[in-house]
Write a protein that holds these residues in place. Structure first.
Motif, PDB file in Angstrom:
ATOM      1  N   THR A 164      -1.331  -0.534   7.068  1.00  0.00           N
ATOM      2  CA  THR A 164      -2.121  -1.058   5.952  1.00  0.00           C
ATOM      3  C   THR A 164      -3.528  -0.482   5.980  1.00  0.00           C
ATOM      4  O   THR A 164      -4.039  -0.011   4.956  1.00  0.00           O
ATOM      5  CB  THR A 164      -2.165  -2.599   5.981  1.00  0.00           C
ATOM      6  N   ASN A 199      -3.449   3.280   5.166  1.00  0.00           N
ATOM      7  CA  ASN A 199      -3.135   3.542   3.760  1.00  0.00           C
ATOM      8  C   ASN A 199      -4.308   3.221   2.840  1.00  0.00           C
ATOM      9  O   ASN A 199      -4.613   3.987   1.926  1.00  0.00           O
ATOM     10  CB  ASN A 199      -1.904   2.747   3.334  1.00  0.00           C
ATOM     11  N   ILE A 200      -4.967   2.096   3.073  1.00  0.00           N
ATOM     12  CA  ILE A 200      -6.098   1.737   2.214  1.00  0.00           C
ATOM     13  C   ILE A 200      -7.248   2.720   2.399  1.00  0.00           C
ATOM     14  O   ILE A 200      -7.883   3.141   1.431  1.00  0.00           O
ATOM     15  CB  ILE A 200      -6.552   0.283   2.447  1.00  0.00           C
ATOM     16  N   LEU A 255     -12.185  -5.551  -1.234  1.00  0.00           N
ATOM     17  CA  LEU A 255     -11.505  -4.908  -2.353  1.00  0.00           C
ATOM     18  C   LEU A 255     -11.764  -5.675  -3.640  1.00  0.00           C
ATOM     19  O   LEU A 255     -11.713  -6.906  -3.672  1.00  0.00           O
ATOM     20  CB  LEU A 255     -10.002  -4.840  -2.082  1.00  0.00           C
ATOM     21  N   LYS A 269      -9.128  -2.218  -5.539  1.00  0.00           N
ATOM     22  CA  LYS A 269      -9.838  -0.977  -5.216  1.00  0.00           C
ATOM     23  C   LYS A 269     -10.829  -1.277  -4.091  1.00  0.00           C
ATOM     24  O   LYS A 269     -11.606  -2.227  -4.170  1.00  0.00           O
ATOM     25  CB  LYS A 269     -10.586  -0.470  -6.449  1.00  0.00           C
ATOM     26  N   LEU A 270     -10.818  -0.450  -3.063  1.00  0.00           N
ATOM     27  CA  LEU A 270     -11.725  -0.610  -1.925  1.00  0.00           C
ATOM     28  C   LEU A 270     -13.154  -0.335  -2.356  1.00  0.00           C
ATOM     29  O   LEU A 270     -13.433   0.697  -2.971  1.00  0.00           O
ATOM     30  CB  LEU A 270     -11.321   0.353  -0.797  1.00  0.00           C
ATOM     31  N   THR A 291       0.855  -1.179   0.000  1.00  0.00           N
ATOM     32  CA  THR A 291       0.000   0.000   0.000  1.00  0.00           C
ATOM     33  C   THR A 291       0.895   1.235   0.000  1.00  0.00           C
ATOM     34  O   THR A 291       2.095   1.143   0.281  1.00  0.00           O
ATOM     35  CB  THR A 291      -0.910   0.034   1.242  1.00  0.00           C
ATOM     36  N   THR A 326      -6.173   5.947   0.455  1.00  0.00           N
ATOM     37  CA  THR A 326      -6.023   5.916  -1.008  1.00  0.00           C
ATOM     38  C   THR A 326      -7.094   5.096  -1.712  1.00  0.00           C
ATOM     39  O   THR A 326      -7.246   5.195  -2.924  1.00  0.00           O
ATOM     40  CB  THR A 326      -4.658   5.330  -1.399  1.00  0.00           C
ATOM     41  N   GLN A 327      -7.779   4.229  -0.942  1.00  0.00           N
ATOM     42  CA  GLN A 327      -8.805   3.333  -1.491  1.00  0.00           C
ATOM     43  C   GLN A 327      -8.204   2.252  -2.404  1.00  0.00           C
ATOM     44  O   GLN A 327      -8.918   1.644  -3.197  1.00  0.00           O
ATOM     45  CB  GLN A 327      -9.875   4.120  -2.282  1.00  0.00           C
ATOM     46  N   GLN A 328      -6.888   2.007  -2.291  1.00  0.00           N
ATOM     47  CA  GLN A 328      -6.210   1.077  -3.194  1.00  0.00           C
ATOM     48  C   GLN A 328      -5.171   0.245  -2.458  1.00  0.00           C
ATOM     49  O   GLN A 328      -4.683   0.637  -1.399  1.00  0.00           O
ATOM     50  CB  GLN A 328      -5.514   1.848  -4.322  1.00  0.00           C
ATOM     51  N   ALA A 329      -4.817  -0.885  -3.073  1.00  0.00           N
ATOM     52  CA  ALA A 329      -3.751  -1.752  -2.569  1.00  0.00           C
ATOM     53  C   ALA A 329      -3.340  -2.685  -3.698  1.00  0.00           C
ATOM     54  O   ALA A 329      -4.039  -2.801  -4.714  1.00  0.00           O
ATOM     55  CB  ALA A 329      -4.234  -2.560  -1.367  1.00  0.00           C
ATOM     56  N   LEU A 339     -12.145  -5.094   5.164  1.00  0.00           N
ATOM     57  CA  LEU A 339     -12.071  -4.288   3.956  1.00  0.00           C
ATOM     58  C   LEU A 339     -12.314  -5.199   2.764  1.00  0.00           C
ATOM     59  O   LEU A 339     -11.643  -6.220   2.609  1.00  0.00           O
ATOM     60  CB  LEU A 339     -10.700  -3.622   3.828  1.00  0.00           C
TER      61      LEU A 339
END
Length: 191
Positions: A40, A43-44, A109, A94-95, A9, A47-50, A107
């Motif tokens: 983690t 960050n997610i 994703l 993407k979250l 992330t 940014t809504q991403q990983a 979460l």
């Protein structure tokens, strides 16, 4: 069923965080449940991403827990983030949903991009032993010392019989982490 992966992330400043993570699949979505607080999770949420990295190099698992970087990174293709440069497969995520919880929110994703970079040849027993020790090492403050040491003794059998250079290096990093944790605890108890 839980699958052991490496999640990468970035925070809102673009700093990368790489960590082992057990994930689940539910209705086609990747589900992770990070403890609060954690980089983690933060960050997610920011940014809504990983990126989920699937690797058979157990040094990445061990290195992330032992503070030894055993990997290089390369930019993700469809999201703002990074993946392991040497990985079997990476999935950009993407979250889409959060189930709140005071200790471990879930979460959910969605996989928006997936690339297979190398074939998976299968795990040897030593790789599985390193993964098990990595799980134990990530929970040293939650598990009884006797349990951890007993499990390590049993896992050592697989290391002795099937480990290659990578597995031996990863095993050493994790055993040092465990030994240092208990030495520090003993020092604090003695003081």
């Amino acid at each position: 069923m839980i699958f052991e992966t490496i999640i990468s992330t970035v925070n809102s400043q673009g700093d990368v965080h790489v960590t082992p993570f057990g994930i689940q699949m539910q209705d086609g979505l990747v589900v992770i449940s990070p403890y609060k607080p954690s980089a983690t999770l933060e960050n997610i949420l920011a940014t809504q991403q990983a990126v989920m990295n699937l690797t058979d190099d157990v040094r990445v698992f061990a290195g992330a827990l032992a503070g030894r970087q055993a990997w290089s990174l390369t930019p993700a293709e469809k999201i703002t983030g990074y993946r392991l440069a040497e990985t079997l497969t990476h999935k950009e995520l993407k979250l889409v949903k959060i189930n709140e919880d005071a200790l471990r929110p879930q979460l959910f994703l969605e996989v928006i991009h997936e690339v297979q970079h190398q074939s998976f040849m299968g795990f040897n027993r030593a790789q599985a032993a390193v993964i098990e020790l990595a799980v134990l090492a990530s929970r040293l403050n939650m598990l009884a010392k006797e349990k951890v040491l007993s499990e390590m003794q049993y896992l050592q059998i697989a290391i002795d019989k099937t480990a290659g250079e990578r597995e031996l290096q990863a095993w050493t990093w994790l055993t040092e982490k465990v030994e240092n944790f208990y030495a520090q605890q003993a020092g604090e108890n003695f003081a």
